[in-house]
Design a protein around this motif. Structure first.
Motif, short mmCIF file in Angstrom:
data_model
loop_
_atom_site.label_atom_id
_atom_site.label_comp_id
_atom_site.label_asym_id
_atom_site.label_seq_id
_atom_site.Cartn_x
_atom_site.Cartn_y
_atom_site.Cartn_z
N GLU A 116 0.90 -1.00 -0.03
CA GLU A 116 -0.02 -0.01 -0.06
C GLU A 116 1.04 1.03 -0.13
O GLU A 116 1.98 1.46 0.80
N LEU A 117 0.57 2.28 -0.80
CA LEU A 117 1.19 3.39 -0.93
C LEU A 117 0.37 4.75 -1.24
O LEU A 117 -0.43 4.64 -1.94
N SER A 118 0.77 5.57 -0.17
CA SER A 118 0.11 7.01 -0.15
C SER A 118 0.71 7.93 -0.26
O SER A 118 1.44 7.92 0.73
N VAL A 119 0.85 8.89 -1.13
CA VAL A 119 1.79 10.05 -1.21
C VAL A 119 1.06 11.30 -1.59
O VAL A 119 0.39 11.44 -2.23
N TYR A 120 1.01 12.13 -0.31
CA TYR A 120 0.43 13.69 -0.62
C TYR A 120 1.34 14.56 -0.51
O TYR A 120 2.04 14.81 0.62
N VAL A 121 1.47 15.53 -1.60
CA VAL A 121 2.45 16.57 -1.47
C VAL A 121 1.76 17.67 -1.96
O VAL A 121 2.25 19.00 -1.95
N GLY A 122 0.65 17.72 -2.63
CA GLY A 122 -0.04 19.03 -3.11
C GLY A 122 0.81 19.60 -4.34
O GLY A 122 1.24 18.90 -5.23
N GLU A 123 0.90 20.88 -4.02
CA GLU A 123 1.72 21.64 -5.17
C GLU A 123 2.96 21.64 -5.00
O GLU A 123 3.54 21.58 -4.01
N THR A 124 3.74 21.28 -6.11
CA THR A 124 5.09 21.29 -6.27
C THR A 124 5.61 21.89 -7.76
O THR A 124 5.11 21.61 -8.56
N LYS A 125 6.79 22.41 -7.50
CA LYS A 125 7.47 23.16 -8.63
C LYS A 125 8.05 21.92 -9.59
O LYS A 125 8.18 22.25 -10.81
N GLU A 126 8.43 20.90 -8.91
CA GLU A 126 9.07 19.87 -9.91
C GLU A 126 8.18 18.57 -9.41
O GLU A 126 7.73 18.30 -8.45
N PRO A 127 7.99 17.70 -10.40
CA PRO A 127 7.48 16.46 -10.32
C PRO A 127 8.09 15.65 -9.54
O PRO A 127 9.08 15.43 -9.24
N LEU A 128 7.19 14.69 -8.80
CA LEU A 128 7.71 13.52 -7.86
C LEU A 128 7.89 12.52 -9.04
O LEU A 128 7.31 12.23 -10.07
N VAL A 129 9.04 11.75 -8.66
CA VAL A 129 9.57 10.89 -9.64
C VAL A 129 9.47 9.72 -8.54
O VAL A 129 10.49 8.94 -7.96
N PHE A 130 8.60 8.48 -9.14
CA PHE A 130 8.33 7.29 -8.39
C PHE A 130 9.43 6.35 -9.07
O PHE A 130 9.63 6.27 -10.41
N PRO A 131 9.96 5.41 -8.44
CA PRO A 131 10.87 4.46 -9.01
C PRO A 131 10.14 3.56 -10.06
O PRO A 131 9.01 3.32 -9.91
N THR A 141 -1.60 -3.27 -3.86
CA THR A 141 -2.91 -3.47 -3.87
C THR A 141 -3.64 -2.03 -3.94
O THR A 141 -4.81 -2.03 -4.02
N LYS A 142 -2.89 -1.17 -3.14
CA LYS A 142 -3.54 0.18 -3.11
C LYS A 142 -2.67 1.24 -3.29
O LYS A 142 -1.43 1.42 -2.93
N PHE A 143 -3.06 2.39 -4.26
CA PHE A 143 -1.82 3.41 -4.55
C PHE A 143 -2.78 4.66 -4.67
O PHE A 143 -3.84 4.93 -5.36
N GLN A 144 -2.37 5.65 -3.70
CA GLN A 144 -2.96 6.70 -3.74
C GLN A 144 -1.79 8.14 -3.87
O GLN A 144 -0.87 7.77 -3.12
N VAL A 145 -2.18 9.09 -4.73
CA VAL A 145 -1.26 10.01 -5.14
C VAL A 145 -2.01 11.15 -5.07
O VAL A 145 -2.76 11.43 -5.85
N CYS A 146 -1.46 12.40 -4.34
CA CYS A 146 -1.83 13.69 -4.63
C CYS A 146 -0.73 14.82 -4.88
O CYS A 146 0.13 14.85 -4.16
#
Length: 308
Positions: A116-131, A141-146
């Motif tokens: 299970e992965l939940s990542v909440y960062v809202g506004e960002t100047k650079e995109p997050l880079v997931f592996p 089984t569960k993926f949440q990203v903001c």
């Protein structure tokens, strides 16, 4: 009677310190923040390393006196914790200027066996880079990203166990990779699309055969007037409703969501925000949506939705 009295006394003398390690670690993993689990290391020699084997990691910025204090804690935690233990990760913070640092953490925290992965960062100047291995993770089984930025999607996608997906405020990169992303979720059952930006996508088909619940919220109060969030394209989003049981739409008709084969939908709601002016596209959108939901036993419609 005497034996019962002895057993009663022993039972009343039992404390949390008498519980086996795996139960204590489970209790630690249920705390609001992992920082509280780490703090238990001062209780006694037995507790010094207990927290290092917990698999449920919760890292919310909430609860820290300052953002810098949060950054310092996660930095130290990242250095001493064995990230291969993580099965569930909740990460929530403001990115500010620390995107490179946070991307480094994500590369380490997200192991190939995460569930299970939940990542909440809202506004960002650079995109997050997931592996990249996240997008072919067989255990997720569960993926949440903001994240209010473009969602970087790799070439290879295969979420073979993903059941629940929540996408919040992300900007889809283009038509091809967006379609590839949804095609890579064959076992999806629950899909939440909150304030997503489809401006780079012309059309997409969401058709996991086991999809049972879809919730869509868009518009009103979530988009700031800048290039990063400007909606400049009317996207056609087709959703296969063969197994769909519940559908909910709330928004201001920024995109065209079309349900097909949706006779199985039992619970539905349509809440249209009033745009500056109605047009024939708005009327057609509502007509098609209500027609697709005509078999629903529990259908909630706001008055303004019927006045289009």
């Amino acid at each position: 009677m005497e034996a019962e009295g002895i057993m009663e006394q022993r039972s009343s003398d039992t404390t949390i310190h008498d519980l086996p390690d795996h139960i204590l670690q489970h209790i630690l993993s249920l705390l609001f923040s992992t920082k509280y689990a780490v703090r238990t290391c001062v209780l006694s020699k037995r507790w010094v390393y207990l927290w290092k084997d917990i698999s449920n990691i919760l890292l919310p910025q909430t609860g820290f006196k300052s953002r810098q204090q949060f950054i310092n804690f996660v930095s130290r935690f990242y250095q001493v914790y064995d990230c291969s233990n993580i099965r569930s990760l909740f990460f929530c913070c403001q990115v500010s200027e620390d995107a490179p640092q946070i991307n480094e953490w994500l590369q380490g925290f997200i192991n190939p066996n995460i569930q299970e992965l939940s990542v909440y960062v809202g506004e960002t100047k650079e995109p997050l880079v997931f592996p990249e291995h996240l997008f072919t993770c067989a255990t997720l089984t569960k993926f949440q990203v903001c994240m209010k930025h473009i969602f970087k999607i790799p070439f290879s996608i295969q979420f073979e166990s993903l059941r629940t997906l929540t996408l919040n405020s992300i900007i889809f990169p283009d038509t091809s990779s967006t379609q590839q992303f949804f095609n890579g979720c064959p076992c999806l059952e629950v899909l939440d699309l909150y304030y997503c930006n489809w401006m780079n996508v012309d059309s997409v088909c969401i058709c996991p055969p086991m999809l049972q619940k879809v919730t869509i919220i868009e518009g009103r109060g979530k988009d700031k007037p800048n290039e990063a969030t400007r909606v400049s394209n009317y996207c056609n989003v087709m959703i296969d409703g063969n197994s769909l049981k519940s559908f909910s739409y709330k928004g201001d008709l920024r995109n065209d969501y079309f349900l097909y084969s949706s006779t199985s939908v039992m619970i539905a709601s349509v809440d249209i925000h009033a745009p500056k002016s109605w047009n024939k596209n708005a009327a057609l959108f509502v007509f098609k949506l209500l027609h697709a939901l005509s078999n629903a036993k529990n259908l909630s419609i706001t008055p303004i939705s019927l006045s289009v």
